[in-house]
Design an enzyme around this catalytic site. Structure first.
Site, PDB file in Angstrom:
ATOM      1  N   ASP A 273     -65.924  -7.301  15.398  1.00 11.48           N
ATOM      2  CA  ASP A 273     -65.095  -6.719  16.460  1.00 11.48           C
ATOM      3  C   ASP A 273     -65.739  -5.426  16.954  1.00 11.48           C
ATOM      4  OD1 ASP A 273     -64.388  -5.367  14.002  1.00 11.48           O
ATOM      5  OD2 ASP A 273     -62.544  -4.632  14.937  1.00 11.48           O
TER       6      ASP A 273
ATOM      7  N   GLU B 212     -62.125  -4.416  11.801  1.00  9.29           N
ATOM      8  CA  GLU B 212     -62.554  -3.135  11.232  1.00  9.29           C
ATOM      9  C   GLU B 212     -62.166  -1.975  12.126  1.00  9.29           C
ATOM     10  OE1 GLU B 212     -64.794   0.348  10.063  1.00  9.29           O
ATOM     11  OE2 GLU B 212     -64.827  -0.629  12.025  1.00  9.29           O
TER      12      GLU B 212
HETATM   13  N1  BES Z   1     -69.228   1.878  11.803  1.00 12.43           N
HETATM   14  C1  BES Z   1     -68.125   2.759  11.816  1.00 12.43           C
HETATM   15  C2  BES Z   1     -68.061   3.669  10.611  1.00 12.43           C
HETATM   16  C3  BES Z   1     -69.105   4.737  10.506  1.00 12.43           C
HETATM   17  C4  BES Z   1     -69.474   5.489  11.612  1.00 12.43           C
HETATM   18  C5  BES Z   1     -69.651   5.037   9.298  1.00 12.43           C
HETATM   19  C6  BES Z   1     -70.419   6.474  11.493  1.00 12.43           C
HETATM   20  C7  BES Z   1     -70.572   6.042   9.163  1.00 12.43           C
HETATM   21  C8  BES Z   1     -70.966   6.758  10.270  1.00 12.43           C
HETATM   22  C9  BES Z   1     -66.844   1.953  11.891  1.00 12.43           C
HETATM   23  O1  BES Z   1     -66.941   0.856  12.755  1.00 12.43           O
HETATM   24  C10 BES Z   1     -65.762   2.811  12.433  1.00 12.43           C
HETATM   25  O2  BES Z   1     -65.811   3.138  13.578  1.00 12.43           O
HETATM   26  N2  BES Z   1     -64.782   3.129  11.608  1.00 12.43           N
HETATM   27  C11 BES Z   1     -63.636   3.834  12.061  1.00 12.43           C
HETATM   28  C12 BES Z   1     -62.542   3.600  11.084  1.00 12.43           C
HETATM   29  C13 BES Z   1     -61.298   3.099  11.598  1.00 12.43           C
HETATM   30  C14 BES Z   1     -61.082   2.619  12.933  1.00 12.43           C
HETATM   31  C15 BES Z   1     -60.212   2.892  10.626  1.00 12.43           C
HETATM   32  C16 BES Z   1     -63.931   5.311  12.147  1.00 12.43           C
HETATM   33  O3  BES Z   1     -64.713   5.854  11.363  1.00 12.43           O
HETATM   34  O4  BES Z   1     -63.365   5.927  13.039  1.00 12.43           O
HETATM   35 MN    MN Z   2     -68.615  -0.180  12.434  1.00 12.58          MN
HETATM   36 MN    MN Z   3     -66.764   1.603  14.815  1.00  8.98          MN
END
Ligand code: BES
Ligand code: MN
Ligand code: MN
Length: 476
Positions: free
Chosen positions: A101, A165
């Site tokens: 997604d 995610e």
């Molecule tokens: N890929 C990211 C997480 C990430 C970003 C890890 C940068 C390390 C560095 C993931 O898809 C993401 O965006 N996670 C969200 C979490 C959420 C929507 C619960 C985030 O970090 O905002």
């Molecule tokens: Mn991600």
């Molecule tokens: Mn993300």
């Protein structure tokens, strides 16, 4: 103290796959990724439910073609893809996690080329999801394909590719509980973050957690003429601004009582390790076009990003936003607030704290409601973990330079469930960069990073298999 040195592998040289990753294989790997990027799998938008399923089926078909037993499993939300290739009895099993997604494409007018028409410029593919996480996840699929093309897949592989995610993975923990035995693995591999800098291969050993809330403020029972009522009536927008301004003090510290309880301080070893990283505040500020970095006083930028909790308003609304002016006092206003958490903080507890605190700092005359959206636990990974070491060797092999070990500021909510439910160590092996602009307009992924991701993913599996062979020999 500098960065930790990687333990060498004591087995004879592993087959070098780079010469087998031919120009034709690279072209195919690109074309397939672009097909996946054309599917607008935006999990947040109900208009895209069909695209969500199409993306899941695309992955299932691909993994089946590689010889996996692959299926699309329904959840109460979006479907996920589970696939397994268990043809190496007695060898280790890895579970590769990723998400298909993507974030919504808005604001659409800021994209130079359409978000779901992948376009290559200057060696980068531009599309929503290019780096987060389709490109990084697909690199692992092509890594398996590369190994299979050499008849050299040395272990058992499971894929878990979810579609929620970006929504906080609301159904994945339940799925893992339900399929705990089937998902069992010796290690979980995830490429869904950003590495430190363009010329720095990185193993990530920490992520921040998250609490996300929405604040709704209500004043009068209707919008009011700001002349007839202004000065006497409650103004929910002013009230919301007051609330927000009270959430942090002038030192950049969050004022919620108990917010910092249990926060683990950075060890001296880690602080020294980070001091050796090639980071420059001025350059960092310039890279985002900012004139200052107004974070929490007393901490370096890297500490603020990776080891300190923080609070940011992510969205705010209320009142008239159209052309010209309208003299009105709105009856409602709202904001979305994210809090990034660090080891020692629990998202459920933090959400409860802010829910209790906001009503106490709200001005008189308005009602506030603080709704819980989603959260995620912070993560810290032991650097001595042999799979992390193997990832370091894989990166060194592909890039020819020693990798660095860094934390990341983002969150991947399901990581803690992998550890708690599968008891498996997690390896965070990031191929992307912050400058790929995930979640922003013009998200991109360097094709060289994609191909290095394929090579690193394949090499990591070779390294893990070699480690286990050494262990078996020692135990014999
Ligand atoms: N890929 C990211 C997480 C990430 C970003 C890890 C940068 C390390 C560095 C993931 O898809 C993401 O965006 N996670 C969200 C979490 C959420 C929507 C619960 C985030 O970090 O905002
Ligand atoms: Mn991600
Ligand atoms: Mn993300």
């Amino acid at each position: 103290m500098t960065q930790p040195t990687i333990q060498p592998n004591i087995l004879p040289t592993l087959t070098d796959l780079s010469e087998h990753y031919t120009p034709q294989a690279r072209a195919e790997a690109e074309a397939e990724l672009f097909d996946l990027l054309r599917i607008a799998s935006v999990s947040a938008d109900p208009a895209h439910v069909g695209d969500m399923r199409r993306a899941a089926e695309f992955l299932q078909v691909k993994l089946s073609a590689l010889g996996f037993t692959a299926r699309v499993d329904d959840t109460p939300g979006h479907p996920l893809v589970y696939a397994e290739h268990l043809k190496a009895p007695g060898r280790p099993t890895v579970l590769i996690y990723g998400h298909y997604d993507v974030q919504p494409e808005a604001p659409i007018d800021k994209w130079q080329t359409p978000p779901f028409e992948p376009t290559v410029r200057d060696g980068r593919v531009y599309a929503r999801g290019a780096t987060d996480d389709k490109g990084q996840a697909y690199a692992h699929i092509r890594a398996i394909e590369l190994l299979l093309s050499q008849d050299a897949l040395p272990l058992n592989v499971k894929f878990l590719l979810e579609g929620e995610e970006e929504e906080g993975s609301p159904n994945l923990e339940g799925y893992i509980r339900q399929h705990q035995a089937a998902l069992g693995a010796d290690a979980v591999i995830i490429s869904d973050g950003s590495r430190f800098a363009p010329d720095v291969p990185t193993v990530t050993y920490g992520l921040r957690g998250l609490s996300y809330v929405e604040v709704q403020v209500t004043g009068a029972n209707r919008d009011l003429h700001s002349g007839s009522y202004g000065g006497a009536a409650p103004n929910p927008i002013n009230a919301l601004a007051t609330i927000i301004s009270r959430l942090k003090d002038d030192q950049g510290r969050v004022t919620i009582p108990g917010f910092y309880d249990g926060v683990e301080e950075l060890t001296d070893t880690e602080r020294q390790m980070w001091a050796g990283l090639p980071h420059d505040d001025a350059q960092f500020a310039a890279s985002i076009g900012a004139s200052a970095l107004p974070g929490e006083a007393g901490y370096s930028t890297l500490e603020r990003l990776w080891a300190r909790p923080t609070l940011d308003v992510n969205g705010i609304w209320g009142g008239y936003q159209g052309e010209g002016s309208k003299t009105v006092i709105a009856s409602t206003a709202g904001a979305k607030i994210s809090m990034r958490l660090v080891p020692g903080q629990d998202p459920v507890r933090i959400t409860k704290l802010i829910q209790e605190y906001i009503p106490t700092i709200a001005p008189a005359g308005v009602q506030v409601e603080v709704k819980d959206h989603h959260g995620g636990q912070p993560v810290l990974i032991d650097l001595g973990n042999p799979y992390v070491q193997a990832a370091g060797r894989a990166l060194e092999h592909v890039h020819g330079v020693a990798p660095m070990f860094t934390r990341g500021g983002g969150s991947i909510p399901i990581v803690s469930a992998f550890r708690a439910l599968l008891h498996a160590p997690v390896v965070l092996l990031d191929f992307g960069l912050n400058e790929d602009a995930p979640h922003s307009p013009n998200e991109s992924f360097a094709l060289s990073d994609y191909h290095n991701g394929v090579l690193t993913g394949a090499r990591l599996l070779q390294e893990i298999a070699a480690d286990s062979a050494v262990l078996a020999e020692q135990q014999a």
